[in-house]
Design an enzyme around this catalytic site. Structure first.
Site, short mmCIF file in Angstrom:
data_model
loop_
_atom_site.label_atom_id
_atom_site.label_comp_id
_atom_site.label_asym_id
_atom_site.label_seq_id
_atom_site.Cartn_x
_atom_site.Cartn_y
_atom_site.Cartn_z
N SER A 1 -35.96 -33.14 6.67
CA SER A 1 -37.20 -34.04 6.87
C SER A 1 -37.31 -34.21 8.23
CB SER A 1 -36.93 -35.41 6.23
OG SER A 1 -37.17 -35.29 4.78
N ASP B 1 -22.49 -29.67 -5.71
CA ASP B 1 -22.17 -30.41 -4.69
C ASP B 1 -20.84 -31.30 -4.81
OD1 ASP B 1 -21.64 -32.04 -2.52
OD2 ASP B 1 -23.55 -33.03 -2.71
N HIS C 1 -29.35 -29.03 4.92
CA HIS C 1 -30.02 -30.30 4.07
C HIS C 1 -30.40 -31.23 5.07
CE1 HIS C 1 -28.80 -29.62 -0.30
NE2 HIS C 1 -28.50 -28.37 0.23
N GLY C 2 -31.30 -32.10 4.34
CA GLY C 2 -31.77 -33.43 5.55
C GLY C 2 -32.69 -32.76 6.43
N ASP D 1 -31.08 -29.29 -7.18
CA ASP D 1 -30.40 -29.76 -6.07
C ASP D 1 -29.40 -30.55 -6.28
OD1 ASP D 1 -30.43 -30.23 -3.45
OD2 ASP D 1 -31.80 -31.78 -3.16
N SER E 1 -33.68 -33.06 -8.69
CA SER E 1 -32.19 -33.52 -8.71
C SER E 1 -31.88 -33.97 -9.88
CB SER E 1 -32.29 -34.75 -7.63
OG SER E 1 -33.09 -35.76 -8.41
N ASP F 1 -36.69 -33.77 1.38
CA ASP F 1 -37.36 -34.76 0.39
C ASP F 1 -37.84 -35.88 0.90
OD1 ASP F 1 -37.27 -36.25 -2.00
OD2 ASP F 1 -35.28 -36.56 -2.22
N HIS G 1 -28.65 -36.49 5.93
CA HIS G 1 -29.60 -36.87 5.00
C HIS G 1 -30.49 -38.06 5.11
CE1 HIS G 1 -27.35 -34.61 2.14
NE2 HIS G 1 -28.42 -33.88 1.48
#
Ligand code: G3H
Ligand code: ZN
Length: 285
Positions: free
Chosen positions: A213, A105, A210-211, A83, A49, A234, A181
């Protein structure tokens, strides 16, 4: 070996599976990801990032990740990606240091500004052989908005996605279908028909969640069926890493060798990555 992110995504797309894009901020996390890939014989993407570029230094983190990949993975393709680049300048920093894939982004800016910002990045990146990811719709973060949002306002509009890709020439698109996220509460069920529609309208674009996890097998399987080729992860890695650190940071701790702590943290992250890449590759199991 350090490999082209675009090729990794193309390979996944052609063979109907997804890869993980895992955030790393130091040597141990990079090793954990690479070791998991080698053990599972599966490609993945390491991503950094803007915060990590600032924390470690652009050149240093690039060298660290590249060295880990070169020394520990002779044969498994590992990509390296920026990212959530929030500005044109961040993208330039990442490309100048050697990354061959970046995210711009600009989703928060609104549709037309997002198109303009993304197009500018694509025009800069493509002639250099760098691929570009953008986000359309909002994948929320905890603390930014109410935990019970009106998801309709957040989620990617399929027709907008088609127009966005045509206007910008972007390679990958981070979509919002109820994913979120970190600890933000996700929509009860992702909007599968929306994802299907997006995939139908932009079949050549790599779709990214994304997100990733807290995604579990059945959800991953449904997403892959509808064209998703990459899941960003992440938070679960941070939790694994920090949980180990916290076990050692109490008054009575007698460990004085930080390598003991760091190697346990590295192993904990590796274990998480192994499970994720297995799930992304074979979600039906
Ligand atoms: O860009 C990074 C990811 O979207 C990570 O999301 O922290 O929920 O795994 P996560
Ligand atoms: Zn993200």
């Amino acid at each position: 070996m350090l490999a082209s992110v675009k090729n990794i995504l193309e390979e996944a797309k052609n063979n109907g599976y997804a890869v993980g894009a895992f955030n790393a901020f130091n040597m141990e996390e990079a090793q954990a990801i690479v070791r998991a890939c080698v053990k599972k014989n599966t490609p993945a993407i390491i991503q950094v990032s803007e915060k990590t570029l600032n924390y470690a230094g652009d050149g240093l983190i690039y060298d660290v990740v590249k060295a880990v990949v070169d020394r520990e993975s002779a044969s498994i393709p590992i990509g390296f990606h920026l990212d959530h680049g929030h500005s044109y300048d961040s993208v330039i920093r990442a490309v100048e240091v050697g990354l061959d894939s970046v995210m711009i982004d600009a989703a928060e800016l609104g549709f037309h500004e997002n198109i303009a910002a993304t197009k500018r990045v694509v025009e800069y990146a493509h002639p250099k052989g760098v691929s570009v990811q953008a986000e359309l719709g909002i994948v929320p973060y905890l603390g930014e908005v109410d935990q019970n949002p009106n998801w309709e306002e957040f989620m990617t509009n399929p027709l907008d996605a088609k127009c966005f890709v045509e206007e910008t020439g972007v390679d990958s698109l981070a979509v919002s279908i109820g994913n979120a996220h970190g600890f933000f509460r996700e929509r009860n069920e992702p909007d599968w028909s929306r994802l299907e529609e997006i995939h139908k309208l932009i079949p050549d674009t790599y779709l990214v969640i994304h997100g990733g996890s807290d995604w579990v097998n059945h959800k991953v399987a449904e997403a892959v069926k509808r064209g998703v080729v990459c899941f960003n992860v992440d938070t679960d890695l941070r939790i694994a890493f920090n949980t180990v650190l916290c076990q050692f940071t109490h008054d009575k701790c007698t460990i004085i060798d930080p390598r003991t702590v760091m190697s346990d943290a590295r192993s904990a992250v590796q274990e998480v990555v192994e499970k994720k890449i297995e799930m992304f590759r074979h979600p039906e199991k």
